[in-house]
Design a protein around this motif. Structure first.
Motif, short mmCIF file in Angstrom:
data_model
loop_
_atom_site.label_atom_id
_atom_site.label_comp_id
_atom_site.label_asym_id
_atom_site.label_seq_id
_atom_site.Cartn_x
_atom_site.Cartn_y
_atom_site.Cartn_z
N PHE A 27 0.82 -1.21 0.00
CA PHE A 27 0.00 0.00 0.00
C PHE A 27 0.85 1.27 0.00
O PHE A 27 0.50 2.26 -0.65
CB PHE A 27 -0.94 0.01 1.21
CG PHE A 27 -1.92 -1.13 1.22
CD1 PHE A 27 -2.41 -1.67 0.05
CD2 PHE A 27 -2.35 -1.68 2.42
CE1 PHE A 27 -3.31 -2.72 0.05
CE2 PHE A 27 -3.26 -2.72 2.45
CZ PHE A 27 -3.73 -3.25 1.26
N GLY A 28 1.96 1.25 0.73
CA GLY A 28 2.81 2.44 0.83
C GLY A 28 3.48 2.77 -0.49
O GLY A 28 3.50 3.92 -0.92
N GLU A 29 4.03 1.75 -1.15
CA GLU A 29 4.72 1.97 -2.43
C GLU A 29 3.77 1.95 -3.61
O GLU A 29 4.18 2.25 -4.74
CB GLU A 29 5.79 0.88 -2.63
CG GLU A 29 6.90 0.91 -1.58
CD GLU A 29 7.92 -0.18 -1.82
OE1 GLU A 29 7.73 -0.97 -2.78
OE2 GLU A 29 8.91 -0.24 -1.06
N GLU A 30 2.49 1.58 -3.38
CA GLU A 30 1.51 1.43 -4.46
C GLU A 30 2.06 0.52 -5.55
O GLU A 30 1.98 0.80 -6.74
CB GLU A 30 1.12 2.79 -5.04
CG GLU A 30 0.46 3.72 -4.04
CD GLU A 30 -0.05 4.99 -4.68
OE1 GLU A 30 -1.11 4.94 -5.30
OE2 GLU A 30 0.64 6.01 -4.56
N ARG A 31 2.58 -0.61 -5.12
CA ARG A 31 3.23 -1.55 -6.02
C ARG A 31 2.54 -2.90 -5.96
O ARG A 31 2.17 -3.37 -4.88
CB ARG A 31 4.71 -1.70 -5.65
CG ARG A 31 5.54 -2.52 -6.63
CD ARG A 31 7.02 -2.26 -6.37
NE ARG A 31 7.87 -2.99 -7.30
CZ ARG A 31 8.48 -4.15 -7.02
NH1 ARG A 31 8.31 -4.68 -5.83
NH2 ARG A 31 9.24 -4.74 -7.91
N VAL A 32 2.39 -3.52 -7.12
CA VAL A 32 1.76 -4.83 -7.23
C VAL A 32 2.76 -5.80 -7.84
O VAL A 32 3.38 -5.51 -8.86
CB VAL A 32 0.49 -4.78 -8.10
CG1 VAL A 32 -0.14 -6.17 -8.20
CG2 VAL A 32 -0.51 -3.77 -7.55
N VAL A 33 2.93 -6.95 -7.21
CA VAL A 33 3.79 -8.01 -7.74
C VAL A 33 2.92 -9.26 -7.92
O VAL A 33 2.22 -9.67 -6.99
CB VAL A 33 4.96 -8.33 -6.79
CG1 VAL A 33 5.79 -9.49 -7.34
CG2 VAL A 33 5.83 -7.10 -6.58
N ARG A 34 2.98 -9.83 -9.13
CA ARG A 34 2.23 -11.06 -9.38
C ARG A 34 3.21 -12.18 -9.73
O ARG A 34 3.99 -12.05 -10.67
CB ARG A 34 1.22 -10.87 -10.52
CG ARG A 34 0.42 -12.14 -10.81
CD ARG A 34 -0.75 -11.89 -11.75
NE ARG A 34 -0.32 -11.55 -13.10
CZ ARG A 34 -1.16 -11.32 -14.11
NH1 ARG A 34 -2.48 -11.34 -13.90
NH2 ARG A 34 -0.71 -11.01 -15.31
#
Length: 233
Positions: free
Chosen positions: A163-170
């Motif tokens: 949430f802090g970095e607004e990053r998604v890893v799949r």
């Protein structure tokens, strides 16, 4: 059985980026041509030989279809307004050490998208789990196939959201192994026959015993004034 109303949707409000898990697109990826090689139950050879003797002169046209309902579904992605979408990233990883922390779980749930008992020859099931903490979220979309005395297959899609970095890893990992080989490994771990039977019903107990046949990692950074991730069912 298809649970058409079940779904999990991750939505990033500032960019409108969305990643959704629903049954229909997952089933759409099931092989309908037989090009990937169709699985057979363990008694298929003996059954076919008996049938050939009792059905001489009868010809049958069979439409190929993967009756195990195997899917490589990783979710349905809608890019953000700025074109944000997942891209292959071999350097990205899911921070397991952060997920192992005992942070309070704000929300957790599991939904079944579809399942089959394969005519009493095993199980085929696609599920989605979600766990939300204050600073991060983890989603696991798992396809589990157990074809008794033939094959065990696990295909995992893990989605990590910071949430802090607004990053998604799949991360997508496909594992597969022969039923007999998995059974031997369970014996080597010291399990008794009744425990092995129970283990074969739980992908968590046997996934680590299966060789990895495919692995891919993707990531995307979502840029917005504020980061808000919402989960729906």
């Amino acid at each position: 059985m298809i649970f058409g109303d079940n779904h999990l949707t991750l939505h990033h409000t500032p960019t409108a980026y969305t990643l959704t898990f629903t049954p229909e697109p997952a089933l759409d990826l099931v092989d309908k041509t037989g090009s990937t090689g169709l699985l057979k139950v363990h008694y298929a050879t003996a059954w076919s030989a008996t049938r050939e003797k009792t059905s001489a002169g009868i010809k049958e046209v069979v439409k190929p279809f993967d009756w195990s309902y195997t899917t490589s579904y990783r979710g349905t992605e809608t890019p953000g307004l700025g074109g944000q979408k997942l891209q292959r990233d071999d350097k990205a990883r899911i921070p397991v050490e952060l997920l192992q922390r005992r942070d309070p779980i704000l929300f957790a749930d599991e939904v079944v998208l579809y399942e089959s008992e394969l005519d009493d020859n095993g199980v085929s099931v696609l599920t989605v789990k979600v766990r939300v903490m204050e600073q991060r979220m983890l989603v696991l979309c798992r396809f589990f196939l157990r074809l008794d005395n033939v094959l065990v297959r696990v295909r995992d899609t893990r989605v990590y959201v910071d949430f802090g970095e607004e990053r998604v890893v799949r991360e997508y990992t496909a594992r597969e192994g022969e039923f007999g080989e998995v059974k031997k490994k369970l014996y080597m771990e010291g399990l008794m026959p009744d425990q092995i039977t129970i283990a074969f019903r739980d992908a968590n107990q046997i996934a680590h015993l299966l060789p990895v046949v495919e692995h891919e990692v993707e990531s995307v950074c979502l840029e917005g004034e504020t980061g808000q991730t919402q989960e729906g069912r």
